[in-house]
Design an enzyme around this catalytic site. Structure first.
Site, PDB file in Angstrom:
ATOM      1  N   PRO A   1       0.681  -1.260   0.110  1.00  0.00           N
ATOM      2  CA  PRO A   1       0.005   0.104  -0.107  1.00  0.00           C
ATOM      3  C   PRO A   1       0.920   1.128  -0.069  1.00  0.00           C
ATOM      4  O   PRO A   1       0.540   2.183  -0.420  1.00  0.00           O
ATOM      5  CB  PRO A   1      -0.778  -0.339   1.219  1.00  0.00           C
TER       6      PRO A   1
ATOM      7  N   GLU B   1       3.621  -2.391 -13.979  1.00  0.00           N
ATOM      8  CA  GLU B   1       5.373  -2.704 -14.598  1.00  0.00           C
ATOM      9  C   GLU B   1       5.933  -1.388 -15.006  1.00  0.00           C
ATOM     10  O   GLU B   1       6.712  -1.479 -15.918  1.00  0.00           O
ATOM     11  CB  GLU B   1       5.464  -3.670 -15.578  1.00  0.00           C
TER      12      GLU B   1
HETATM   13  C1  LIG Z   1      -3.765  -4.591 -12.137  1.00  0.00           C
HETATM   14  C2  LIG Z   1      -2.536  -4.582 -11.521  1.00  0.00           C
HETATM   15  C3  LIG Z   1      -1.788  -5.501 -11.322  1.00  0.00           C
HETATM   16  C4  LIG Z   1      -0.495  -5.567 -10.738  1.00  0.00           C
HETATM   17  N1  LIG Z   1       0.355  -6.546 -10.590  1.00  0.00           N
HETATM   18  C5  LIG Z   1       1.276  -6.694  -9.815  1.00  0.00           C
HETATM   19  C6  LIG Z   1       2.123  -7.907  -9.413  1.00  0.00           C
HETATM   20  O1  LIG Z   1       1.562  -8.852  -9.916  1.00  0.00           O
HETATM   21  N2  LIG Z   1       3.075  -7.684  -8.383  1.00  0.00           N
HETATM   22  C7  LIG Z   1       3.345  -6.675  -7.942  1.00  0.00           C
HETATM   23  O2  LIG Z   1       4.346  -6.604  -6.945  1.00  0.00           O
HETATM   24  N3  LIG Z   1       2.855  -5.402  -8.251  1.00  0.00           N
HETATM   25  C8  LIG Z   1       1.772  -5.342  -8.973  1.00  0.00           C
HETATM   26  N4  LIG Z   1       1.095  -4.101  -9.468  1.00  0.00           N
HETATM   27  C9  LIG Z   1       1.536  -3.071  -8.939  1.00  0.00           C
HETATM   28  C10 LIG Z   1       2.027  -1.778  -9.715  1.00  0.00           C
HETATM   29  O3  LIG Z   1       3.406  -2.224 -10.223  1.00  0.00           O
HETATM   30  C11 LIG Z   1       2.051  -0.541  -9.347  1.00  0.00           C
HETATM   31  O4  LIG Z   1       0.545  -0.222  -9.077  1.00  0.00           O
HETATM   32  C12 LIG Z   1       2.735   0.708  -9.944  1.00  0.00           C
HETATM   33  O5  LIG Z   1       3.930   0.200  -9.911  1.00  0.00           O
HETATM   34  C13 LIG Z   1       2.510   2.106  -9.605  1.00  0.00           C
HETATM   35  O6  LIG Z   1       2.352   2.131  -7.913  1.00  0.00           O
HETATM   36  P1  LIG Z   1       1.413   2.723  -7.322  1.00  0.00           P
HETATM   37  O7  LIG Z   1      -0.001   2.204  -7.573  1.00  0.00           O
HETATM   38  O8  LIG Z   1       1.660   2.541  -5.777  1.00  0.00           O
HETATM   39  O9  LIG Z   1       1.328   4.348  -7.817  1.00  0.00           O
HETATM   40  P2  LIG Z   1       2.194   5.541  -7.140  1.00  0.00           P
HETATM   41  O10 LIG Z   1       3.667   4.826  -6.965  1.00  0.00           O
HETATM   42  O11 LIG Z   1       1.825   5.847  -5.664  1.00  0.00           O
HETATM   43  O12 LIG Z   1       2.201   6.342  -8.120  1.00  0.00           O
HETATM   44  C14 LIG Z   1       1.077   7.570  -8.282  1.00  0.00           C
HETATM   45  C15 LIG Z   1       1.423   8.465  -9.483  1.00  0.00           C
HETATM   46  O13 LIG Z   1       2.447   9.153  -9.294  1.00  0.00           O
HETATM   47  C16 LIG Z   1       3.557   9.187 -10.082  1.00  0.00           C
HETATM   48  N5  LIG Z   1       4.543   8.871  -9.769  1.00  0.00           N
HETATM   49  C17 LIG Z   1       5.209   8.050  -8.680  1.00  0.00           C
HETATM   50  N6  LIG Z   1       6.602   8.467  -8.428  1.00  0.00           N
HETATM   51  C18 LIG Z   1       6.888   9.543  -9.481  1.00  0.00           C
HETATM   52  C19 LIG Z   1       7.836  10.461  -9.642  1.00  0.00           C
HETATM   53  N7  LIG Z   1       9.193  10.031  -9.121  1.00  0.00           N
HETATM   54  N8  LIG Z   1       7.881  11.240 -10.498  1.00  0.00           N
HETATM   55  C20 LIG Z   1       6.816  11.443 -11.238  1.00  0.00           C
HETATM   56  N9  LIG Z   1       5.574  10.827 -10.961  1.00  0.00           N
HETATM   57  C21 LIG Z   1       5.640   9.860  -9.992  1.00  0.00           C
HETATM   58  C22 LIG Z   1       2.868   7.637 -10.902  1.00  0.00           C
HETATM   59  O14 LIG Z   1       3.392   7.648 -12.129  1.00  0.00           O
HETATM   60  C23 LIG Z   1       1.663   7.915 -10.799  1.00  0.00           C
HETATM   61  O15 LIG Z   1       0.843   8.389 -11.716  1.00  0.00           O
HETATM   62  C24 LIG Z   1      -0.044  -4.339 -10.264  1.00  0.00           C
HETATM   63  C25 LIG Z   1      -0.937  -3.136 -10.490  1.00  0.00           C
HETATM   64  C26 LIG Z   1      -2.168  -3.289 -10.932  1.00  0.00           C
HETATM   65  C27 LIG Z   1      -3.295  -1.982 -10.838  1.00  0.00           C
END
Ligand SMILES: Cc1cc2nc3c(=O)[nH]c(=O)nc-3n(C[C@H](O)[C@H](O)[C@H](O)COP(=O)(O)OP(=O)(O)OC[C@H]3O[C@@H](n4cnc5c(N)ncnc54)[C@H](O)[C@@H]3O)c2cc1C
Length: 389
Positions: A131, A363
Site C-alpha cells: 500500500p 510494471e
Molecule cells: C492490475 C494490476 C496488477 C499488478 N500486478 C502486480 C504484481 O503482480 N506484483 C506487484 O508487485 N505489483 C503489481 N502491481 C502494482 C504496480 O506495479 C503498481 O501499481 C505501480 O508500480 C504503480 O505504483 P502505485 O500504484 O503505488 O502508484 P504510485 O507509485 O503511488 O504513483 C501514483 C502516481 O504518481 C506517479 N509518480 C510516482 N513517483 C513519481 C515520480 N518520481 N515522478 C513522477 N511521477 C511519479 C505515478 O506515475 C502515478 O501516476 C499491479 C498493479 C495493477 C493495477
C-alpha cells in the site's frame, strides 16, 4: 539493413496467427457473455485444454530453456507471438513457463517449485508492491525476522496479479533494516499453506489482482530464493524481464481494433455516405496506422537489442511508454468511430478500453518510464541518436 523475417520466424508467427483465429477468437462472444455475468470469461480448465492442444504442436515454454522442455525462442520471435496473441482480448498464454527469477532456485526448490510451475501444476505470484510502496519499491515495509531455522513474515502486499489463484508467492521482505534495499531485502518462496491470506481487489479490468496479508507467517530458511539479502536485485530482474512484451501485445490489440473500426466505417452510412469517406474518420485511421507501425518497430528494436545481448533497458522503456500512451489513444479513437455501439458491452471495444488503461500503470507507470528515459539521456547512458549511433 535487412528487416525481413526468417522463414522460421514467419512459420512460427503464422502458426500462432492461425491458432488465435481458429481456437481463441471463437471463444470471444461466450467470454464476453460470461464476463457480463461476473464470471471468468474462460475457465482454468478451458485454458488448460488450449495449452495442451498447443503443446501437441510443440508450442510450450516459448522462452523457457530447452533443458526444461521449452522452445527457447528469441526475443524477436517472442514479441511476434505476443502481437498475434494480443489480437484477442481472451488472455491466453502458452504453457511451459515460469517467472525468470524462479530459475535461481536451488536443487530442492527446483523440484518443489520451478518444475511444477513449468508443468502448470503449481501457480506462482510475484509480490513486491505494498500500500505504501508502488513506483518506489525501495519503500517496502514487510519484514521477516529470524526465529530458529525459520523466518517470520509480517506485512501486506497489494495489487498482486494471480494472488487469488497462486498456491505460492515470491514475496519480498526486509531481513536487515539497516541495509534496506542494499543487501537487506530477501525473496522468500511462501506457500499459501504457510498462512498468508489473499483478498480480491475489484478493478476496472477483467482480472482481479489480490491483496496478500502476512500475519506471523512462518517460512523455513530453505525457502529463501537466491541469496539472503539479495532479493531487491531479483525483484528488479523480474520487473525488467520482458517489458517489450507488454507493448507487443498492445500492437496486436490495436491492429484488431483498427480492422474492426475500418469495417464499421465502410458499412456505417450517415448523411447518405459511409463514414469512411469522411476526413475526420480517415485522419483517425491514418494517425493510428502510423502510430501502430512506429510502436511495432520500437518493440522489435527493443527485442532485437535483447537478442544481441545489448543493454536494452532504455529501448524497452521507450516501447513500454509509447505503447501505453498510443494504445490508449487508439482504442479511444476506434471506439469513437463505432459511435454508441462502441460504448456498449455487446462489442469488445469498451473491454479493451478498460484493459489497455492498465498498460500505463503496471510494471512501471508512464511517469516512471519517462523518468528512466530522461535520466538515461541526461546522464549520457543513452543517446538521442538511438541505438545505431
Ligand atoms: C492490475 C494490476 C496488477 C499488478 N500486478 C502486480 C504484481 O503482480 N506484483 C506487484 O508487485 N505489483 C503489481 N502491481 C502494482 C504496480 O506495479 C503498481 O501499481 C505501480 O508500480 C504503480 O505504483 P502505485 O500504484 O503505488 O502508484 P504510485 O507509485 O503511488 O504513483 C501514483 C502516481 O504518481 C506517479 N509518480 C510516482 N513517483 C513519481 C515520480 N518520481 N515522478 C513522477 N511521477 C511519479 C505515478 O506515475 C502515478 O501516476 C499491479 C498493479 C495493477 C493495477
Amino acid at each position: 539493413m535487412d528487416l525481413s523475417l526468417s522463414s522460421e520466424e514467419i512459420e512460427t508467427r503464422d502458426w500462432v496467427r492461425n491458432f488465435v483465429r481458429r481456437e481463441i477468437m471463437p471463444l470471444e462472444p461466450e467470454a464476453l457473455r460470461r464476463e457480463r455475468a461476473h464470471q471468468p470469461g474462460v475457465t482454468a480448465d478451458e485454458f488448460k485444454e488450449l495449452r495442451d492442444k498447443a503443446r501437441r504442436f510443440g508450442f510450450w515454454g516459448i522462452q523457457t530453456p530447452e533443458e526444461y522442455g521449452g522452445m527457447n525462442l528469441s526475443a524477436v520471435l517472442a514479441a511476434l507471438i505476443e502481437v498475434e496473441l494480443g489480437r484477442s482480448f481472451v488472455p491466453f498464454r502458452f504453457g511451459g513457463s515460469a517467472d525468470n527469477i524462479l530459475f535461481h532456485a536451488n536443487d530442492s526448490q527446483r523440484q518443489e517449485y520451478l518444475l511444477p510451475t513449468i508443468e502448470g501444476e503449481r501457480i506462482s505470484c510475484f509480490a513486491i508492491t505494498e500500500p505504501g510502496a508502488g513506483s518506489d519499491a525501495t519503500a517496502i515495509r514487510t519484514t521477516a525476522r529470524k526465529d530458529g531455522s525459520d523466518w517470520i513474515i509480517n506485512g501486506e502486499k497489494t495489487f498482486i496479479t494471480g494472488g487469488n489463484e497462486a498456491d505460492f508467492t515470491m514475496v519480498f521482505a526486509i531481513t536487515d533494516p539497516d541495509k534496506g534495499v542494499n543487501g537487506g531485502v530477501t525473496c522468500f518462496l511462501a506457500d499459501r499453506e504457510m498462512g498468508w491470506k489473499s483478498e480480491y481487489i475489484d478493478t476496472m479490468g477483467e482480472w482481479g489482482p489480490a491483496a496478500l496479508v502476512f500475519d506471523e507467517v512462518r517460512v523455513p530458511e530453505r525457502n529463501i530464493l537466491g541469496e539472503l539479502g539479495q532479493g531487491f536485485a531479483l525483484a528488479m530482474q523480474w520487473i525488467g524481464r520482458g517489458r517489450y512484451l507488454l507493448p507487443a501485445r498492445a500492437v496486436g490489440a490495436c491492429e484488431r481494433l483498427m480492422e474492426m473500426a475500418m469495417e464499421h466505417a465502410r458499412n456505417r452510412v450517415t448523411f447518405g455516405e459511409p463514414i469512411a469517406n469522411r476526413q475526420a474518420i480517415q485522419w483517425m485511421i491514418a494517425d493510428s496506422a502510423v502510430e501502430v507501425e512506429a510502436l511495432r518497430w520500437l518493440v522489435l528494436s527493443a527485442a532485437w537489442q535483447v537478442d544481441q545481448g545489448m543493454d536494452s533497458r532504455h529501448a524497452q522503456s521507450m516501447a513500454k511508454l509509447f505503447g501505453g500512451v498510443k494504445a490508449n489513444e487508439i482504442v479511444d479513437r476506434m471506439l469513437q468511430i463505432h459511435g454508441g455501439m462502441g460504448y456498449t458491452r455487446e462489442l469488445p471495444l469498451e473491454r479493451w478500453y478498460r484493459e489497455l488503461r492498465l498498460l500505463r500503470i503496471y510494471e512501471g507507470t508512464d511517469e516512471i518510464q519517462r523518468r528512466t528515459i530522461a535520466r538515461n539521456l541526461l546522464k549520457g547512458y543513452a543517446s538521442v541518436r538511438g541505438v545505431l549511433g
